[in-house]
Design an enzyme around this catalytic site. Structure first.
Site, PDB file in Angstrom:
ATOM      1  N   GLY A  32      -6.014  -3.254   6.929  1.00 30.76           N
ATOM      2  CA  GLY A  32      -5.719  -2.520   5.704  1.00 30.76           C
ATOM      3  C   GLY A  32      -6.471  -1.240   5.466  1.00 30.76           C
ATOM      4  O   GLY A  32      -6.157  -0.510   4.525  1.00 30.76           O
TER       5      GLY A  32
ATOM      6  N   GLU B 288      -8.664  -7.249  11.277  1.00 29.02           N
ATOM      7  CA  GLU B 288      -7.330  -7.056  11.870  1.00 29.02           C
ATOM      8  C   GLU B 288      -6.794  -5.650  11.606  1.00 29.02           C
ATOM      9  O   GLU B 288      -5.748  -5.490  10.992  1.00 29.02           O
ATOM     10  CB  GLU B 288      -6.343  -8.061  11.256  1.00 29.02           C
ATOM     11  CG  GLU B 288      -6.751  -9.513  11.337  1.00 29.02           C
ATOM     12  CD  GLU B 288      -5.854 -10.422  10.484  1.00 29.02           C
ATOM     13  OE1 GLU B 288      -4.998  -9.928   9.723  1.00 29.02           O
ATOM     14  OE2 GLU B 288      -6.031 -11.650  10.577  1.00 29.02           O
TER      15      GLU B 288
ATOM     16  N   ARG C 107       9.064   5.791   7.652  1.00 30.28           N
ATOM     17  CA  ARG C 107       8.048   5.767   6.579  1.00 30.28           C
ATOM     18  C   ARG C 107       8.350   6.718   5.407  1.00 30.28           C
ATOM     19  O   ARG C 107       8.205   6.314   4.258  1.00 30.28           O
ATOM     20  CB  ARG C 107       6.653   6.024   7.149  1.00 30.28           C
ATOM     21  CG  ARG C 107       6.244   5.001   8.225  1.00 30.28           C
ATOM     22  CD  ARG C 107       4.766   5.024   8.562  1.00 30.28           C
ATOM     23  NE  ARG C 107       3.985   4.514   7.446  1.00 30.28           N
ATOM     24  CZ  ARG C 107       3.347   5.262   6.590  1.00 30.28           C
ATOM     25  NH1 ARG C 107       3.357   6.563   6.688  1.00 30.28           N
ATOM     26  NH2 ARG C 107       2.693   4.713   5.597  1.00 30.28           N
TER      27      ARG C 107
ATOM     28  N   CYS D 210      23.431   9.668   8.407  1.00 31.65           N
ATOM     29  CA  CYS D 210      24.303   9.852   7.241  1.00 31.65           C
ATOM     30  C   CYS D 210      23.751   9.157   6.004  1.00 31.65           C
ATOM     31  O   CYS D 210      24.350   8.205   5.488  1.00 31.65           O
ATOM     32  CB  CYS D 210      25.682   9.332   7.569  1.00 31.65           C
ATOM     33  SG  CYS D 210      26.351  10.228   8.947  1.00 31.65           S
TER      34      CYS D 210
HETATM   35  N1  LLP Z   1      -3.172  -8.249   9.025  1.00 29.45           N
HETATM   36  C1  LLP Z   1      -2.103  -8.665   8.333  1.00 29.45           C
HETATM   37  C2  LLP Z   1      -1.990 -10.084   8.003  1.00 29.45           C
HETATM   38  C3  LLP Z   1      -1.121  -7.738   7.929  1.00 29.45           C
HETATM   39  O1  LLP Z   1      -0.082  -8.164   7.210  1.00 29.45           O
HETATM   40  C4  LLP Z   1      -1.261  -6.365   8.254  1.00 29.45           C
HETATM   41  C5  LLP Z   1      -0.249  -5.374   7.859  1.00 29.45           C
HETATM   42  C6  LLP Z   1      -2.386  -5.976   9.013  1.00 29.45           C
HETATM   43  C7  LLP Z   1      -3.328  -6.941   9.366  1.00 29.45           C
HETATM   44  C8  LLP Z   1      -2.631  -4.562   9.428  1.00 29.45           C
HETATM   45  O2  LLP Z   1      -2.768  -3.700   8.367  1.00 29.45           O
HETATM   46  P1  LLP Z   1      -3.198  -2.173   8.616  1.00 29.45           P
HETATM   47  O3  LLP Z   1      -4.605  -2.199   9.143  1.00 29.45           O
HETATM   48  O4  LLP Z   1      -2.263  -1.591   9.596  1.00 29.45           O
HETATM   49  O5  LLP Z   1      -3.087  -1.561   7.303  1.00 29.45           O
HETATM   50  N2  LLP Z   1       4.883  -0.599   7.411  1.00 29.45           N
HETATM   51  C9  LLP Z   1       3.870  -0.220   6.447  1.00 29.45           C
HETATM   52  C10 LLP Z   1       2.608  -1.048   6.600  1.00 29.45           C
HETATM   53  C11 LLP Z   1       2.852  -2.549   6.533  1.00 29.45           C
HETATM   54  C12 LLP Z   1       1.599  -3.364   6.735  1.00 29.45           C
HETATM   55  C13 LLP Z   1       1.907  -4.816   6.861  1.00 29.45           C
HETATM   56  N3  LLP Z   1       0.789  -5.665   7.168  1.00 29.45           N
HETATM   57  C14 LLP Z   1       3.592   1.272   6.576  1.00 29.45           C
HETATM   58  O6  LLP Z   1       4.231   1.935   7.391  1.00 29.45           O
HETATM   59  O7  LLP Z   1       2.782   1.814   5.834  1.00 29.45           O
END
Ligand code: LLP
Length: 400
Positions: free
Chosen positions: A223, A260, A299, A329
């Site tokens: 996150g 993560e 995005r 489209c």
């Molecule tokens: N761990 C879990 C359980 C998750 O659900 C996620 C992301 C991550 C780790 C990794 O999060 P990150 O470090 O990448 O923020 N498609 C969206 C983002 C969706 C994130 C979903 N879960 C975007 O393009 O902004």
């Protein structure tokens, strides 16, 4: 970029392996003083070559489907013992595959899932290591579609119910309580909510200890956000601030810390390169129509996300206010609206920046468009890591 495009065409995703590894190292160094594991969130960019690259430097993986597990098995089978498996809807087949493969732990998201896991583990006579993914009920400022840590969200188990579930599992010989996990959302710019969530989890850990349950690991999820607007991003400072917030809240915990990260590792290492097909003037608007579209990078359309756009070759002249759009489209098929860009002519190349995370991974074949090729740059070398799709690829599963 021009040389790569001449060889591989457009639209083209280009990634820097060096930057991805630099980011991994930042996390690993920030946590070096304690037992830790950086589990890259495969969903951010699941290219096999990127998984192999990260595995070779000791990364583990956070997966959310059997498909992502198959990717880890294909790219880096030895890393399967460093896999944690999150997700609110795991099927029997997915659980069985993960048990047989010997993953590190299941991040369990409901009581029913814990029961199912126990049943499958007993059936396969393979003990299951698990962490409860608790919902710490912490608000994190981000887009509502990617915020996950509030009680109203579908994710995790109410933290107030966790103690009873761990107690219940303690009597089951097929379940091994490995840890506790949480994930409060994505693209979170401040370290503060991570610390707040960790503090709540720390309290749970103390309660568990009083009940005689000692967990080995805390998984703080992913996150950590990036800056999509600025050229100057101080990644080391961000990681340091994030690690400090977690460490401070962890206090006396001597076990292993898992994280993560997805976006932070790969987003800024990637660009989507597109060619301008036409410059169309309509009333007061100027549209740059590119050969990339929302199916290649969704995005902006889905989250109103901002991606910087730069011409690969600059031309002299005054900047103009333009919309950068794709050929799909849908009015939602845009990369930028009312953006000030230097002069750009048909045939020019544009780079959409910070597209390494949730770009190709969220691409589709909408409008029967072939998905882009992908190139990985390693030092002075560049290599194709995914060839462009062909019409034959696309039509293969269909039955007339
Ligand atoms: N761990 C879990 C359980 C998750 O659900 C996620 C992301 C991550 C780790 C990794 O999060 P990150 O470090 O990448 O923020 N498609 C969206 C983002 C969706 C994130 C979903 N879960 C975007 O393009 O902004």
């Amino acid at each position: 970029m021009e040389a790569l495009v001449r060889k591989f065409g457009t639209p083209l995703y280009v990634y820097s392996a060096d930057q991805i590894l630099e980011r991994l190292t930042l996390f690993q160094q920030a946590l070096a003083h304690r037992a830790h594991l950086v589990c890259y969130a495969v969903k951010a960019n699941s290219a096999l070559a990127i998984l192999r690259l990260l595995a070779a430097r000791g990364a583990g993986f956070d997966i959310v489907s059997g498909g992502e597990l198959e990717r880890v098995l294909a790219a880096a089978p030895d890393a399967v013992s460093r896999v944690v498996y999150s997700g609110v809807g795991k099927t029997v087949a997915e659980i069985d595959l993960a048990l047989r493969s010997g993953i590190l732990a299941f991040n369990v998201e409901s009581e029913a899932e814990l029961d199912l896991l126990a049943a499958r583990a007993a059936k396969l006579r393979t003990p299951a290591r698990f962490a409860l993914r608790v919902n710490p009920d912490v608000f994190a400022e981000t887009h509502p579609y990617i915020s996950t840590g509030l009680r109203q969200h579908k994710f995790g188990i109410d933290i107030r119910k966790a103690l009873a579930l761990y107690r219940g599992a303690a009597g089951n010989r097929w379940l091994q309580a490995y840890g506790v996990s949480f994930h409060i959302g994505s693209q979170i710019r401040s370290a503060e909510p991570f610390g707040a969530a960790m503090q709540r989890v720390g309290k749970l850990l103390a309660q568990l200890r009083r009940s005689g349950i000692e967990l080995q690991a805390i998984d703080a999820g992913g996150g950590l956000g990036i800056d999509y607007h600025s050229e100057h991003f101080d990644a080391p400072a961000k990681v340091a601030e994030y690690a400090a917030a977690l460490n401070q809240a962890l206090d006396g915990f001597a076990g292993r810390l898992l994280i993560e990260p997805g976006r932070f590792l790969v987003a800024q290492a990637g660009a989507l390169v597109a060619r301008v097909l036409q410059v169309k003037r309509s009333g007061s608007k100027t549209f740059l129509i590119t050969d990339a579209a929302m199916n290649d990078l969704i995005r902006p359309a889905l989250y109103q996300a901002h991606h910087e756009i730069v011409p690969v070759q600059t031309r002299a002249g005054k900047p103009r206010i333009v919309d950068v759009v794709g050929p799909v489209c849908e009015t939602g098929d845009f990369f930028a609206r009312d953006r000030k860009l230097p002069p750009i002519e048909p045939g020019d190349l544009l780079a959409l920046l910070d597209a390494g995370a949730y770009g190709m991974a969220q691409s589709s074949n909408y409008n029967t468009r072939l998905r882009p090729a992908e190139v990985l740059v390693e030092g002075a070398r560049a290599r194709l890591i995914r060839r462009r799709e062909t019409m034959a690829d696309l039509l293969a599963p269909e039955i007339l």
